[in-house]
Design a protein around this motif. Structure first.
Motif, PDB file in Angstrom:
ATOM      1  N   LYS A   6       0.842  -1.205   0.000  1.00  0.00           N
ATOM      2  CA  LYS A   6       0.000   0.000   0.000  1.00  0.00           C
ATOM      3  C   LYS A   6       0.874   1.251   0.000  1.00  0.00           C
ATOM      4  O   LYS A   6       1.954   1.253   0.597  1.00  0.00           O
ATOM      5  CB  LYS A   6      -0.852   0.025   1.266  1.00  0.00           C
ATOM      6  CG  LYS A   6      -2.074  -0.854   1.169  1.00  0.00           C
ATOM      7  CD  LYS A   6      -3.068  -0.472   2.230  1.00  0.00           C
ATOM      8  CE  LYS A   6      -4.381  -1.138   1.899  1.00  0.00           C
ATOM      9  NZ  LYS A   6      -5.365  -1.051   2.925  1.00  0.00           N
ATOM     10  N   LYS A   7       0.364   2.297  -0.651  1.00  0.00           N
ATOM     11  CA  LYS A   7       1.084   3.592  -0.631  1.00  0.00           C
ATOM     12  C   LYS A   7       0.519   4.407   0.527  1.00  0.00           C
ATOM     13  O   LYS A   7      -0.643   4.822   0.497  1.00  0.00           O
ATOM     14  CB  LYS A   7       0.826   4.368  -1.923  1.00  0.00           C
ATOM     15  CG  LYS A   7       1.506   3.817  -3.143  1.00  0.00           C
ATOM     16  CD  LYS A   7       1.325   4.830  -4.287  1.00  0.00           C
ATOM     17  CE  LYS A   7       2.032   4.398  -5.531  1.00  0.00           C
ATOM     18  NZ  LYS A   7       1.457   3.218  -6.173  1.00  0.00           N
ATOM     19  N   THR A   8       1.366   4.615   1.531  1.00  0.00           N
ATOM     20  CA  THR A   8       0.920   5.435   2.662  1.00  0.00           C
ATOM     21  C   THR A   8       1.641   6.772   2.600  1.00  0.00           C
ATOM     22  O   THR A   8       2.877   6.815   2.577  1.00  0.00           O
ATOM     23  CB  THR A   8       1.253   4.732   4.005  1.00  0.00           C
ATOM     24  OG1 THR A   8       0.622   3.460   3.991  1.00  0.00           O
ATOM     25  CG2 THR A   8       0.763   5.536   5.196  1.00  0.00           C
ATOM     26  N   VAL A   9       0.869   7.844   2.539  1.00  0.00           N
ATOM     27  CA  VAL A   9       1.480   9.177   2.497  1.00  0.00           C
ATOM     28  C   VAL A   9       1.230   9.864   3.834  1.00  0.00           C
ATOM     29  O   VAL A   9       0.111   9.852   4.353  1.00  0.00           O
ATOM     30  CB  VAL A   9       0.906  10.006   1.326  1.00  0.00           C
ATOM     31  CG1 VAL A   9       1.421  11.447   1.386  1.00  0.00           C
ATOM     32  CG2 VAL A   9       1.281   9.370  -0.010  1.00  0.00           C
ATOM     33  N   ILE A  10       2.300  10.427   4.402  1.00  0.00           N
ATOM     34  CA  ILE A  10       2.192  11.160   5.671  1.00  0.00           C
ATOM     35  C   ILE A  10       2.486  12.627   5.383  1.00  0.00           C
ATOM     36  O   ILE A  10       3.528  12.949   4.803  1.00  0.00           O
ATOM     37  CB  ILE A  10       3.203  10.623   6.714  1.00  0.00           C
ATOM     38  CG1 ILE A  10       2.945   9.135   6.984  1.00  0.00           C
ATOM     39  CG2 ILE A  10       3.138  11.429   8.009  1.00  0.00           C
ATOM     40  CD1 ILE A  10       3.971   8.478   7.895  1.00  0.00           C
ATOM     41  N   ILE A  11       1.569  13.506   5.778  1.00  0.00           N
ATOM     42  CA  ILE A  11       1.840  14.946   5.605  1.00  0.00           C
ATOM     43  C   ILE A  11       2.254  15.503   6.963  1.00  0.00           C
ATOM     44  O   ILE A  11       1.466  15.489   7.914  1.00  0.00           O
ATOM     45  CB  ILE A  11       0.594  15.703   5.097  1.00  0.00           C
ATOM     46  CG1 ILE A  11       0.085  15.100   3.796  1.00  0.00           C
ATOM     47  CG2 ILE A  11       0.916  17.193   4.922  1.00  0.00           C
ATOM     48  CD1 ILE A  11      -1.207  15.732   3.287  1.00  0.00           C
ATOM     49  N   GLY A  12       3.490  15.987   7.041  1.00  0.00           N
ATOM     50  CA  GLY A  12       3.980  16.590   8.283  1.00  0.00           C
ATOM     51  C   GLY A  12       5.017  15.723   8.966  1.00  0.00           C
ATOM     52  O   GLY A  12       4.751  14.576   9.303  1.00  0.00           O
ATOM     53  N   GLY A  13       6.195  16.285   9.169  1.00  0.00           N
ATOM     54  CA  GLY A  13       7.279  15.579   9.870  1.00  0.00           C
ATOM     55  C   GLY A  13       7.462  16.130  11.270  1.00  0.00           C
ATOM     56  O   GLY A  13       8.574  16.250  11.766  1.00  0.00           O
ATOM     57  N   GLY A  14       6.329  16.478  11.921  1.00  0.00           N
ATOM     58  CA  GLY A  14       6.379  16.927  13.320  1.00  0.00           C
ATOM     59  C   GLY A  14       6.312  15.715  14.239  1.00  0.00           C
ATOM     60  O   GLY A  14       6.650  14.586  13.846  1.00  0.00           O
ATOM     61  N   PHE A  15       5.863  15.936  15.464  1.00  0.00           N
ATOM     62  CA  PHE A  15       5.840  14.852  16.448  1.00  0.00           C
ATOM     63  C   PHE A  15       4.961  13.686  15.985  1.00  0.00           C
ATOM     64  O   PHE A  15       5.334  12.518  16.124  1.00  0.00           O
ATOM     65  CB  PHE A  15       5.320  15.370  17.793  1.00  0.00           C
ATOM     66  CG  PHE A  15       6.318  16.234  18.492  1.00  0.00           C
ATOM     67  CD1 PHE A  15       7.328  15.667  19.241  1.00  0.00           C
ATOM     68  CD2 PHE A  15       6.258  17.614  18.397  1.00  0.00           C
ATOM     69  CE1 PHE A  15       8.271  16.449  19.887  1.00  0.00           C
ATOM     70  CE2 PHE A  15       7.186  18.412  19.039  1.00  0.00           C
ATOM     71  CZ  PHE A  15       8.195  17.826  19.783  1.00  0.00           C
ATOM     72  N   ALA A  16       3.779  13.992  15.439  1.00  0.00           N
ATOM     73  CA  ALA A  16       2.856  12.923  15.051  1.00  0.00           C
ATOM     74  C   ALA A  16       3.369  12.194  13.807  1.00  0.00           C
ATOM     75  O   ALA A  16       3.416  10.953  13.777  1.00  0.00           O
ATOM     76  CB  ALA A  16       1.466  13.510  14.789  1.00  0.00           C
ATOM     77  N   ILE A 296      -8.264   7.673   5.644  1.00  0.00           N
ATOM     78  CA  ILE A 296      -7.628   8.987   5.880  1.00  0.00           C
ATOM     79  C   ILE A 296      -7.676   9.269   7.387  1.00  0.00           C
ATOM     80  O   ILE A 296      -8.738   9.201   8.011  1.00  0.00           O
ATOM     81  CB  ILE A 296      -8.329  10.112   5.084  1.00  0.00           C
ATOM     82  CG1 ILE A 296      -8.311   9.767   3.596  1.00  0.00           C
ATOM     83  CG2 ILE A 296      -7.652  11.452   5.356  1.00  0.00           C
ATOM     84  CD1 ILE A 296      -8.888  10.829   2.695  1.00  0.00           C
ATOM     85  N   PHE A 297      -6.504   9.577   7.942  1.00  0.00           N
ATOM     86  CA  PHE A 297      -6.372   9.735   9.393  1.00  0.00           C
ATOM     87  C   PHE A 297      -5.819  11.134   9.698  1.00  0.00           C
ATOM     88  O   PHE A 297      -5.007  11.653   8.930  1.00  0.00           O
ATOM     89  CB  PHE A 297      -5.402   8.690   9.956  1.00  0.00           C
ATOM     90  CG  PHE A 297      -5.795   7.280   9.592  1.00  0.00           C
ATOM     91  CD1 PHE A 297      -6.592   6.525  10.438  1.00  0.00           C
ATOM     92  CD2 PHE A 297      -5.387   6.716   8.379  1.00  0.00           C
ATOM     93  CE1 PHE A 297      -6.970   5.234  10.101  1.00  0.00           C
ATOM     94  CE2 PHE A 297      -5.752   5.426   8.031  1.00  0.00           C
ATOM     95  CZ  PHE A 297      -6.553   4.675   8.893  1.00  0.00           C
ATOM     96  N   VAL A 298      -6.263  11.701  10.796  1.00  0.00           N
ATOM     97  CA  VAL A 298      -5.732  13.018  11.200  1.00  0.00           C
ATOM     98  C   VAL A 298      -5.196  12.896  12.631  1.00  0.00           C
ATOM     99  O   VAL A 298      -5.858  12.330  13.506  1.00  0.00           O
ATOM    100  CB  VAL A 298      -6.818  14.122  11.131  1.00  0.00           C
ATOM    101  CG1 VAL A 298      -6.216  15.486  11.435  1.00  0.00           C
ATOM    102  CG2 VAL A 298      -7.484  14.144   9.760  1.00  0.00           C
ATOM    103  N   LEU A 299      -3.999  13.432  12.849  1.00  0.00           N
ATOM    104  CA  LEU A 299      -3.324  13.278  14.143  1.00  0.00           C
ATOM    105  C   LEU A 299      -2.822  14.616  14.678  1.00  0.00           C
ATOM    106  O   LEU A 299      -2.670  15.587  13.946  1.00  0.00           O
ATOM    107  CB  LEU A 299      -2.062  12.409  14.026  1.00  0.00           C
ATOM    108  CG  LEU A 299      -1.981  11.182  13.162  1.00  0.00           C
ATOM    109  CD1 LEU A 299      -0.628  10.539  13.357  1.00  0.00           C
ATOM    110  CD2 LEU A 299      -3.067  10.221  13.555  1.00  0.00           C
ATOM    111  N   GLY A 300      -2.486  14.602  15.969  1.00  0.00           N
ATOM    112  CA  GLY A 300      -1.792  15.734  16.595  1.00  0.00           C
ATOM    113  C   GLY A 300      -2.664  16.981  16.683  1.00  0.00           C
ATOM    114  O   GLY A 300      -3.882  16.904  16.859  1.00  0.00           O
ATOM    115  N   ASP A 301      -2.011  18.140  16.542  1.00  0.00           N
ATOM    116  CA  ASP A 301      -2.715  19.425  16.707  1.00  0.00           C
ATOM    117  C   ASP A 301      -3.834  19.617  15.683  1.00  0.00           C
ATOM    118  O   ASP A 301      -4.698  20.475  15.868  1.00  0.00           O
ATOM    119  CB  ASP A 301      -1.719  20.595  16.529  1.00  0.00           C
ATOM    120  CG  ASP A 301      -0.789  20.754  17.708  1.00  0.00           C
ATOM    121  OD1 ASP A 301      -0.881  19.942  18.659  1.00  0.00           O
ATOM    122  OD2 ASP A 301       0.039  21.689  17.682  1.00  0.00           O
ATOM    123  N   ALA A 302      -3.805  18.849  14.597  1.00  0.00           N
ATOM    124  CA  ALA A 302      -4.803  19.013  13.543  1.00  0.00           C
ATOM    125  C   ALA A 302      -6.108  18.265  13.847  1.00  0.00           C
ATOM    126  O   ALA A 302      -7.126  18.491  13.191  1.00  0.00           O
ATOM    127  CB  ALA A 302      -4.221  18.511  12.209  1.00  0.00           C
TER     128      ALA A 302
END
Ligand SMILES: Cc1cc2nc3c(=O)[nH]c(=O)nc-3n(C[C@H](O)[C@H](O)[C@H](O)COP(=O)(O)OP(=O)(O)OC[C@H]3O[C@@H](n4cnc5c(N)ncnc54)[C@H](O)[C@@H]3O)c2cc1C
Length: 435
Positions: A6-16, A296-302
């Motif tokens: 599967k192609k997993t794309v992560i947006i954001g290289g912060g803590f989450a 689609i997943f949303v993590l952290g401050d978002a």
């Protein structure tokens, strides 16, 4: 059966984002992590860069250096402009389109000026390394200006510091400025008298450190006042102009106004066109997915994730990290049909804020600490949480040096565009020129 990874794309290289990627590295998934900055930033120590205690490189690490060794993880430097959740692709500002099977959104938050965006220019917040350097330059520059000025009103404006927002960031910033302006830097500035320096911490709510249990807000206020900070509680800001903060009662003239009063989620989330709260955070299910979009997943401050009492989890690094770990493991196990419980649970290990060099307040699992012990706890935990052995050693050495000598190591001014009294040919008022 389709065995294609599967192609997993992560947006954001912060803590989450970083923790999610780290927990996916042994899976069969092809991971792409996209960030508009090339580095992961340890934001809780940004105020130390802004006050000259640490250098930017001490609290940031290149994302490629953290994740690039893994052959299944690709790192892309780029700003995501839009997400197309139904078509399962996203577009970058440079026009490139990136498809995904699963999307992990962790773009964090930005400062909230509550509809008064024009205030940002006069009262910068601390979110990036360049924000921290801008604040550092202003603090150092204003001391330099006051050193040369004769006019008492002008001197007072340069020697007045206003920090807006009495949360941990505002409190830490006010404590650190009190130390540099009143102690560390004073020896170098022969014309600046300690009694001329004024530091205000302005908070609209009745107390500071609102997320902390009762006595810690008052303890924090007492510690700040011992350092010479005037804490104005129950004092909303009504307007900010260049060098002036207008309060409900009166105004303060200052060339050092810093905004630390609240955040809102990244505007990128608007392109999802799903339900968001008043701070722009996306409502998520128990497994951090968006209702109607199981991939689609949303993590952290978002993310707006409700705790068992129904309140959203706070915007903290520990929440973002724990969500990243949970989701990374969940997606890795999903491939093997071996799921974790379908509901993320946050373990609150405590909150803390430092005040000056050797004092802090801490609430660790219901136990409340303040003073030197809380500061040792704060320092140890922050060193352990930093990414990279070199950064940990550097920060430890800087803090020991700072504790013993009370000196701030990083005091360079490189951008003098705000300097109104520099008689250097390289610099002109209100204009940047490279030097
Ligand atoms: C000054 C300050 C002090 C803090 N102090 C503390 C503290 O003491 N304790 C604590 O627990 N928390 C603290 N926090 C909060 C903590 O840093 C955040 O809760 C945490 O960083 C959230 O992690 P995240 O992964 O959700 O977002 P972030 O860590 O903010 O990471 C988001 C990443 O997404 C990237 N990004 C954003 N938009 C895009 C886009 N369109 N395209 C590509 N990339 C994008 C950003 O460049 C960034 O790297 C502090 C925050 C600040 C600003």
């Amino acid at each position: 059966m389709n065995n294609k990874p599967k192609k997993t794309v992560i947006i954001g290289g912060g803590f989450a984002g970083i923790t999610a990627a780290n927990n996916l590295k042994n899976s069969n998934t092809e991971v792409t992590i996209i960030d508009k900055a090339n580095h992961h930033l340890f934001q809780p120590l940004l105020y130390q860069v802004a006050t000259g205690a640490l250098s930017p490189g001490d609290i940031a690490a290149p994302i490629r250096a953290i994740l690039g060794k893994n052959s299944k993880i690709r790192v892309v430097l780029g700003e995501v402009k839009k997400i197309h959740p139904r078509k399962k692709h996203l577009s970058l500002v440079n026009g490139r389109k990136i498809p995904f099977d699963q999307l992990v959104l962790a773009p964090g938050a930005q400062y909230n000026y509550f509809g008064n965006e024009e205030w940002q220019e006069h009262a910068p917040g601390l979110k990036t390394i360049s924000d921290a350097l801008k604040v550092r330059e202003r603090i150092l520059q204003s001391l330099e200006e006051a050193e040369q000025l004769q006019d008492p009103q002008q001197r007072q404006m340069h020697l007045t510091y206003v920090i807006i927002g009495g949360g941990p960031t505002g409190v830490e910033m006010a404590g650190a400025i009190a130390e540099i302006a009143k102690r560390t830097m004073r020896n170098g500035f022969k014309n600046v008298k300690e009694e001329e320096i004024r530091i205000f911490l302005v908070e609209a709510a009745p107390n500071i450190l609102n997320g902390f249990p009762e006595p810690l807000g008052d303890k924090g206020k007492d510690m700040l006042e011992e350092l010479g900070v005037k804490v104005l509680r129950g004092t909303p800001v009504v307007k900010i102009e260049r060098d002036t903060v207008h309060l409900k009662v009166g105004s303060i003239h200052s060339s050092n106004i810093i905004w630390a009063a609240g955040i809102k989620a990244s505007p990128l989330l608007d392109s999802l066109q799903v339900e968001q709260d008043r701070l722009g955070r996306v409502f998520v299910n128990g497994d951090l997915s968006i209702p109607g979009y199981p991939d689609i997943f949303v993590l952290g401050d978002a993310a707006h994730f409700k705790d068992p009492s129904g309140k959203p989890l706070p915007a903290l690094a520990s929440v973002a990290r724990q969500q990243g770990i949970y989701l990374g493991k969940q997606l890795a196990r999903k491939e093997k049909g071996n799921y974790l419980p379908p509901h993320f649970r946050y373990i609150d290990k405590g909150t803390m804020a430092t005040i000056g060099t050797a004092k802090a307040v801490a609430n660790i699992r219901g136990l409340k600490f303040s003073g030197f012990f809380a500061w040792v706890l704060w320092s140890t935990i922050h060193i352990l949480l930093l990414i990279g052995f070199r950064n940990r050693i550097n920060v430890f050495v800087e803090w020991v040096w700072n504790y013993i000598t009370r000196k701030r190591g990083v005091q360079l001014i490189t951008d003098r565009s705000r300097c109104r009294h520099c008689s250097n040919n390289e610099v002109q008022v209100g204009r940047k020129k490279s030097i």
